[in-house]
Design a protein around this motif. Structure first.
Motif, PDB file in Angstrom:
ATOM      1  N   LYS A 154       0.409  -1.050  -0.055  1.00  0.00           N
ATOM      2  CA  LYS A 154      -0.029   0.137  -0.553  1.00  0.00           C
ATOM      3  C   LYS A 154       0.669   0.749  -0.281  1.00  0.00           C
ATOM      4  CE  LYS A 154      -3.081   2.416   2.747  1.00  0.00           C
ATOM      5  NZ  LYS A 154      -4.199   2.794   3.629  1.00  0.00           N
ATOM      6  N   ILE A 155       2.064   1.166   0.780  1.00  0.00           N
ATOM      7  CA  ILE A 155       2.804   2.534   0.865  1.00  0.00           C
ATOM      8  C   ILE A 155       3.270   2.596  -0.716  1.00  0.00           C
ATOM      9  CG2 ILE A 155       4.723   3.723   2.509  1.00  0.00           C
ATOM     10  CD1 ILE A 155       1.965   2.907   3.847  1.00  0.00           C
ATOM     11  N   LEU A 156       4.368   1.554  -1.345  1.00  0.00           N
ATOM     12  CA  LEU A 156       4.751   1.525  -2.348  1.00  0.00           C
ATOM     13  C   LEU A 156       3.764   2.473  -3.454  1.00  0.00           C
ATOM     14  CD1 LEU A 156       5.984  -2.068  -2.581  1.00  0.00           C
ATOM     15  CD2 LEU A 156       7.457  -0.082  -2.221  1.00  0.00           C
ATOM     16  N   GLN A 157       2.662   2.027  -3.602  1.00  0.00           N
ATOM     17  CA  GLN A 157       2.165   2.812  -4.910  1.00  0.00           C
ATOM     18  C   GLN A 157       1.822   3.853  -3.809  1.00  0.00           C
ATOM     19  OE1 GLN A 157      -1.787  -0.125  -4.066  1.00  0.00           O
ATOM     20  NE2 GLN A 157      -0.677  -1.479  -5.252  1.00  0.00           N
ATOM     21  N   ILE A 158       1.868   4.762  -3.237  1.00  0.00           N
ATOM     22  CA  ILE A 158       1.651   5.834  -2.334  1.00  0.00           C
ATOM     23  C   ILE A 158       2.913   6.795  -2.977  1.00  0.00           C
ATOM     24  CG2 ILE A 158       1.026   7.779  -0.971  1.00  0.00           C
ATOM     25  CD1 ILE A 158      -0.204   5.382   1.091  1.00  0.00           C
ATOM     26  N   ALA A 159       4.301   6.826  -2.558  1.00  0.00           N
ATOM     27  CA  ALA A 159       4.887   7.585  -3.135  1.00  0.00           C
ATOM     28  C   ALA A 159       5.559   7.809  -4.625  1.00  0.00           C
ATOM     29  CB  ALA A 159       6.298   7.276  -2.467  1.00  0.00           C
ATOM     30  N   ASN A 160       5.227   9.065  -5.054  1.00  0.00           N
ATOM     31  CA  ASN A 160       6.365   8.948  -6.408  1.00  0.00           C
ATOM     32  C   ASN A 160       7.513   8.738  -6.438  1.00  0.00           C
ATOM     33  OD1 ASN A 160       3.910  11.043  -6.142  1.00  0.00           O
ATOM     34  ND2 ASN A 160       5.000  12.381  -5.643  1.00  0.00           N
ATOM     35  N   ASN A 161       8.197   8.046  -5.816  1.00  0.00           N
ATOM     36  CA  ASN A 161       9.239   7.064  -6.653  1.00  0.00           C
ATOM     37  C   ASN A 161       9.587   6.211  -5.524  1.00  0.00           C
ATOM     38  OD1 ASN A 161      10.973   9.839  -7.980  1.00  0.00           O
ATOM     39  ND2 ASN A 161       9.759  10.524  -6.238  1.00  0.00           N
ATOM     40  N   VAL A 162       9.847   5.499  -5.785  1.00  0.00           N
ATOM     41  CA  VAL A 162      10.747   3.811  -5.413  1.00  0.00           C
ATOM     42  C   VAL A 162      12.029   3.808  -4.870  1.00  0.00           C
ATOM     43  CG1 VAL A 162      10.354   1.889  -4.885  1.00  0.00           C
ATOM     44  CG2 VAL A 162       8.353   2.804  -5.510  1.00  0.00           C
ATOM     45  N   THR A 163      12.764   3.267  -3.923  1.00  0.00           N
ATOM     46  CA  THR A 163      14.061   3.039  -4.143  1.00  0.00           C
ATOM     47  C   THR A 163      14.810   2.295  -3.643  1.00  0.00           C
ATOM     48  OG1 THR A 163      16.016   3.876  -3.646  1.00  0.00           O
ATOM     49  CG2 THR A 163      14.322   4.426  -1.733  1.00  0.00           C
TER      50      THR A 163
END
Length: 267
Positions: free
Chosen positions: A240-249
C-alpha cells in the motif's frame, strides 16, 4: 527548484531492521550536511530516542519532528511545536484500552519524558533499541497533575494491534490512531501527523514543499509522502505504501536513501 531539506523517517527507512545505520546512509547524511542542505528526522520516536543516532555517527543534532508531528524541535533543541492530547480524550482512551484488551503494554510520552506502569519485556526491548529511558509512573497521577501526553504507544501482538487500530479509530474520531509497525500502535491528537510537523518546520526555515525530499516506509508516513511532492518510498515498504509515493528506492538494508540521492545527482 533546488533541494534545501531532506526529511527522513527512522525505523525501516534510515535504519536497518536490526536498528543499525547503513554505511551508505551515514555517508549520505554527511554529504548533505556538508553542502549546507538541512536534514530532519521525522519519526514516531521521542527526541531522546532520535539523538543517539546522530551521536552514534559523530554528527551534530539535526532538527527533529517527533511523536509523528506532535513535537517539533530545531537543531539546537528549541521547541517550535508541542501538541498534547486533550484531558478527556486521554482519560477515555486509556480506560477503553485497559478494559478492552489484555496483554498490551501502554507507554505514555509527554515532552521529553517516557512513562510506563511497569518495565516489561516489550519496554525493555524498546529501551534497548532506542537508548531512551522509561520511568515508572501511574498515568492517573500524571493526568491529575495536568501532565498530558503528546503520544500514547501500545505494544502488542500484530493481530491485537490491527484490531485496536480499527476499533479505537471508530470510537475516538478526535484522535489519530495508526500503526507504525505490525506490533506498534501510535495515538495522538487528530490534528497531528508527520505532514503537520513538516509544515511547522518548513515555515521555520522559510522553505516550500517543492524544496524538500521525504523518505518513508510505513503507514504513519502516508500523510508525509502525500504532502511532499518529491516523496520516496523504501523498497521494504508494504505494498500500500509503495503505491503512494512518487518514487521507490532500494531497501533500508542496502542504503536506499543514498541510492536515490545519488540517482538525482544531489550527492
Amino acid at each position: 527548484m533546488a533541494v534545501k531539506i531532506i526529511l527522513s523517517d527512522i525505523d525501516g527507512t534510515f535504519l536497518r531492521k536490526d536498528k543499525s545505520v547503513p554505511k551508505m546512509h551515514e555517508k549520505a547524511l554527511k554529504e548533505i550536511l556538508a553542502q549546507g542542505i538541512e536534514f530532519a528526522f521525522v519519526s514516531a520516536r521521542m527526541p531522546e530516542a532520535i539523538y543517539p543516532i546522530t551521536d552514534g555517527i559523530k554528527l551534530p543534532h539535526t532538527a527533529v519532528i517527533s511523536y509523528s508531528g506532535a513535537m517539533v524541535l530545531t537543531a539546537d533543541e528549541k521547541i517550535l511545536y508541542d501538541k498534547k492530547m486533550l484531558l478527556e480524550d486521554t482519560k477515555n482512551i486509556l480506560s477503553a484500552m485497559e478494559n478492552g484488551w489484555k496483554n498490551i503494554s501502554i507507554n505514555y510520552y509527554t515532552g521529553r519524558k517516557w512513562y510506563v506502569r511497569k518495565i516489561d519485556e516489550r519496554v525493555q526491548y524498546e529501551i534497548k533499541i532506542t537508548q531512551a529511558t522509561a520511568e515508572i509512573a501511574e498515568f492517573e497521577d500524571l493526568i491529575a497533575k495536568n501532565i498530558l501526553p503528546n503520544k500514547i504507544l501500545i505494544m502488542c501482538e500484530p493481530p491485537t494491534c490491527e484490531e485496536m487500530e480499527s476499533k479505537l479509530s471508530a470510537q475516538f474520531p478526535k484522535l489519530n490512531v495508526v500503526r507504525s509497525a505490525p506490533h506498534l500502535l501510535e495515538i495522538m491528537d487528530k490534528t497531528v501527523s508527520k505532514a503537520t510537523g513538516i509544515e511547522v518546520l518548513l515555515k521555520h526555515y522559510g522553505f516550500s514543499v517543492d524544496e524538500a525530499i521525504a523518505f518513508g516506509d510505513n503507514y504513519n508516513d502516508i500523510e508525509m509522502l502525500e504532502y511532499i511532492p518529491q516523496s520516496v518510498t523504501m523498497g521494504n515498504a508494504p505494498e500500500k505504501i509503495l503505491q503512494i509515493a512518487n518514487n521507490v528506492t532500494d531497501t533500508s538494508e542496502v542504503g536506499g536513501i543514498f541510492t536515490y540521492l545519488k540517482k538525482i545527482g544531489l550527492i
